[in-house]
Scaffold this active site. Structure first.
Site, mmCIF file in Angstrom:
data_model
loop_
_atom_site.group_PDB
_atom_site.id
_atom_site.type_symbol
_atom_site.label_atom_id
_atom_site.label_comp_id
_atom_site.label_asym_id
_atom_site.label_seq_id
_atom_site.Cartn_x
_atom_site.Cartn_y
_atom_site.Cartn_z
ATOM 1 N N ASN A 145 54.154 39.997 55.483
ATOM 2 C CA ASN A 145 55.558 40.202 55.150
ATOM 3 C C ASN A 145 56.076 41.555 55.633
ATOM 4 O OD1 ASN A 145 55.670 37.706 54.038
ATOM 5 N ND2 ASN A 145 55.672 38.373 51.899
ATOM 6 N N ARG B 228 61.826 31.428 57.417
ATOM 7 C CA ARG B 228 63.003 32.061 56.853
ATOM 8 C C ARG B 228 63.143 33.539 57.247
ATOM 9 N NH1 ARG B 228 66.695 31.812 52.764
ATOM 10 N NH2 ARG B 228 66.988 33.885 51.923
ATOM 11 N N ARG C 40 67.076 29.202 48.384
ATOM 12 C CA ARG C 40 66.989 30.466 49.103
ATOM 13 C C ARG C 40 68.229 30.795 49.957
ATOM 14 N NH1 ARG C 40 60.852 31.155 51.178
ATOM 15 N NH2 ARG C 40 61.308 33.339 50.788
ATOM 16 N N PRO C 41 69.354 31.053 49.302
ATOM 17 C CA PRO C 41 70.576 31.396 50.050
ATOM 18 C C PRO C 41 70.489 32.790 50.694
ATOM 19 C CG PRO C 41 70.952 31.651 47.700
ATOM 20 C CD PRO C 41 69.568 31.089 47.852
ATOM 21 N N MET C 42 71.556 33.154 51.468
ATOM 22 C CA MET C 42 71.565 34.477 52.128
ATOM 23 C C MET C 42 72.773 35.306 51.693
ATOM 24 S SD MET C 42 70.329 34.199 56.037
ATOM 25 C CE MET C 42 70.737 35.916 56.342
HETATM 26 C C1 UD1 Z 1 60.147 37.844 50.442
HETATM 27 C C2 UD1 Z 1 58.776 37.445 50.906
HETATM 28 C C3 UD1 Z 1 58.240 36.264 50.101
HETATM 29 C C4 UD1 Z 1 58.289 36.602 48.606
HETATM 30 C C5 UD1 Z 1 59.692 37.060 48.200
HETATM 31 C C6 UD1 Z 1 59.770 37.517 46.748
HETATM 32 C C7 UD1 Z 1 58.901 38.030 53.252
HETATM 33 C C8 UD1 Z 1 58.910 37.577 54.662
HETATM 34 N N1 UD1 Z 1 58.861 37.082 52.322
HETATM 35 O O1 UD1 Z 1 60.999 36.724 50.680
HETATM 36 O O2 UD1 Z 1 56.892 36.008 50.507
HETATM 37 O O3 UD1 Z 1 57.949 35.446 47.873
HETATM 38 O O4 UD1 Z 1 60.103 38.168 49.036
HETATM 39 O O5 UD1 Z 1 58.855 38.540 46.527
HETATM 40 O O6 UD1 Z 1 58.903 39.219 52.985
HETATM 41 N N2 UD1 Z 1 68.155 35.241 46.978
HETATM 42 C C9 UD1 Z 1 69.476 34.935 46.823
HETATM 43 N N3 UD1 Z 1 70.362 35.381 47.780
HETATM 44 C C10 UD1 Z 1 69.955 36.119 48.862
HETATM 45 C C11 UD1 Z 1 68.582 36.439 48.980
HETATM 46 C C12 UD1 Z 1 67.709 35.990 48.036
HETATM 47 O O7 UD1 Z 1 69.872 34.263 45.872
HETATM 48 O O8 UD1 Z 1 70.797 36.499 49.669
HETATM 49 C C13 UD1 Z 1 67.181 34.732 45.968
HETATM 50 C C14 UD1 Z 1 66.189 33.768 46.614
HETATM 51 O O9 UD1 Z 1 66.710 32.456 46.662
HETATM 52 C C15 UD1 Z 1 65.017 33.876 45.690
HETATM 53 C C16 UD1 Z 1 65.055 35.337 45.237
HETATM 54 O O10 UD1 Z 1 66.390 35.792 45.511
HETATM 55 O O11 UD1 Z 1 65.158 33.054 44.568
HETATM 56 C C17 UD1 Z 1 64.054 36.230 45.941
HETATM 57 O O12 UD1 Z 1 64.314 36.260 47.308
HETATM 58 P P1 UD1 Z 1 64.006 37.514 48.237
HETATM 59 O O13 UD1 Z 1 63.531 38.664 47.419
HETATM 60 O O14 UD1 Z 1 65.169 37.706 49.139
HETATM 61 O O15 UD1 Z 1 62.773 36.955 49.056
HETATM 62 P P2 UD1 Z 1 62.586 36.896 50.610
HETATM 63 O O16 UD1 Z 1 62.977 38.181 51.233
HETATM 64 O O17 UD1 Z 1 63.168 35.636 51.139
#
Ligand code: UD1
Length: 422
Positions: A23, A94, A123-125
């Site tokens: 990661n 992703r 997993r939205p952005m």
């Molecule tokens: C990263 C890790 C993943 C880990 C996660 C949580 C990498 C490549 N992946 O994923 O292995 O499981 O952190 O520790 O580093 N969310 C929103 N809106 C957004 C972004 C996120 O609602 O714009 C939500 C996601 O749906 C999820 C939560 O926030 O439920 C955590 O996501 P996030 O911390 O962003 O994880 P990633 O960066 O995708």
């Protein structure tokens, strides 16, 4: 398709080297887009996700070469001739969305496919978009792609995240390094991978303060230069292999392991009856009694218990003495390993975000199916604790995040082999 055959094993003894963090590397590689000068990453893990990021960066015009058996990545973005991150690559992984911030900052424009949902949730952005818009970007969703532009360049801003998202913090931090003025990210993610990215960006000439805390301050600079950076140890691979002697008994040393990367996890292991001690080369893990004790676990952002170790911890709890409750607070649908573990004789009741696990003395081997990366390794761990043979299918998930998985488990005496599929 290949599968993995696991037989009940133990006690385990020996050493396992821990690789650089997948990661962290997936965030460090896009940082090359911020500079015309070369970026060299050492201690890179040899994984299919890293190949996917390589493919994506090359599609944008970056040069990426792997040296010394893939452990060194030499990246150069002097000539970026494409600003479109295509759906065909982004849908595979992703973390591809991490090119958005750097491209926008360097080129003033970026078109990046929305990754879509994945097995563990929607997993939205929205947080990435909110942060980049606060820096002055105009972002529109068209035909499944985010079209982002910042014709006048990005400008520093105060950004408060309503959830400490790892990816959003990384994207915003990278973009802010080249923005005009000061950016403050409040409620920033504090994961070690954020600190590693900030360290690398600082070597490239960025001015970043507070990485690893909830408030990160970035003073924008005009340009970043080249750097060489070692990828931090993979705390999830570390935690996964720490669970092998916890499940099978014995004593295993994890080379390169560090307590500061896995604080909350070690506390739970201690409560379950597992000793973890620091050695010169890493961490030594030893189970105290014949059977671990049940402990409750709630996943949280760092420094809490990592969601990426929840499935593996559930495998341990399947044979613990007593009943444990595992609460998943990061992802909405991350218990798909439970039905597979139940096929192996585990007693698990899933209700929404809670899984109640009543430990049994012994699991029974069965053919099982991996549904995602961490679920697949949890099934291997369960197979080590089971009577008879377990066959884990769909192992391409494992190849995304665990290098030399069979070699590493075998090195400490686990009975495991990869079966080539047709
Ligand atoms: C990263 C890790 C993943 C880990 C996660 C949580 C990498 C490549 N992946 O994923 O292995 O499981 O952190 O520790 O580093 N969310 C929103 N809106 C957004 C972004 C996120 O609602 O714009 C939500 C996601 O749906 C999820 C939560 O926030 O439920 C955590 O996501 P996030 O911390 O962003 O994880 P990633 O960066 O995708």
């Amino acid at each position: 398709m290949d599968s993995i055959l696991v037989k009940g094993s133990g006690p385990l003894r020996g050493q396992i080297p821990i690789a650089g963090a997948k990661n962290a590397c997936l965030a460090l590689m896009p940082a090359t887009l911020l500079s015309e000068e070369p970026l060299t990453l050492t201690n890179a893990p040899r994984l299919s996700d890293i190949k996917t990021m390589t493919e994506l960066l090359r599609s944008l015009g970056a040069e990426v070469s792997s040296l010394q058996d893939g452990q060194v990545q030499a990246l150069s973005s002097h000539n970026i001739d494409n600003h479109v991150a295509d759906y065909e690559i982004v849908r595979k992984m992703r973390a591809s969305n991490l090119v958005l911030g750097p491209m926008l900052a360097r080129l003033g424009q970026a078109v990046v496919s929305l990754p879509g949902g994945c097995a563990i949730g929607a997993r939205p952005m929205d947080l990435h978009i909110h942060g980049l818009e606060a820096l002055g970007a105009e972002i529109e969703l068209k035909d499944g792609y985010l079209h982002a532009k910042a014709p006048g360049g990005l400008k520093g801003a105060m950004i408060e995240l309503n959830f400490a998202s790892v990816g959003a913090t990384e994207n915003i931090m990278m973009a802010a390094t080249l923005a005009k003025g000061t950016t403050v990210i409040k409620n920033a993610a504090r994961e070690p991978e954020i600190v590693d990215l900030a360290d690398c960006l600082t070597k490239m000439g960025a001015h970043i303060d507070g990485a690893g805390t909830g408030t990160i301050t970035i003073e924008g600079v005009d340009r970043l230069h080249g750097a060489t950076h070692p990828v931090v140890t993979d705390r999830i691979e570390l935690g996964t292999y720490m669970l092998a002697p916890a499940i099978c008994g014995g004593e295993v040393e994890l080379l390169g392991g560090r307590l500061d990367l896995i604080g909350a996890f070690v506390e739970k292991l201690d409560a379950a009856g597992i000793d973890v001690t620091e050695t010169k080369a890493g961490l030594m893990v030893k189970r105290r009694g014949d059977r671990v004790k049940a402990v409750d676990v709630t996943t949280e952002p760092f420094p809490g218990f990592p969601t990426d170790l929840q499935a593996q911890m559930m495998a341990l709890m399947c044979t613990a003495d007593g009943t444990s409750v595992l609460e998943e607070k990061i992802f909405e649908n991350r218990f798909m390993h439970a039905p597979e573990l139940i096929r192996m004789g585990a007693q698990i009741d899933v209700q929404g975000g809670h899984a109640t696990v009543t430990g049994v003395e012994r699991l029974k081997g069965a053919p099982v199916m991996a549904t995602d990366l961490r679920a697949s390794v949890s099934l291997i761990l369960a197979g080590l604790a089971a009577e008879g043979e377990t066959i884990v299918n769909r192992v391409y998930h494992l190849d995304r995040g665990y290098e030399h998985v069979v070699r590493k488990f075998s090195a400490v005496g686990a009975k495991i082999e990869r079966i080539k599929g047709s």
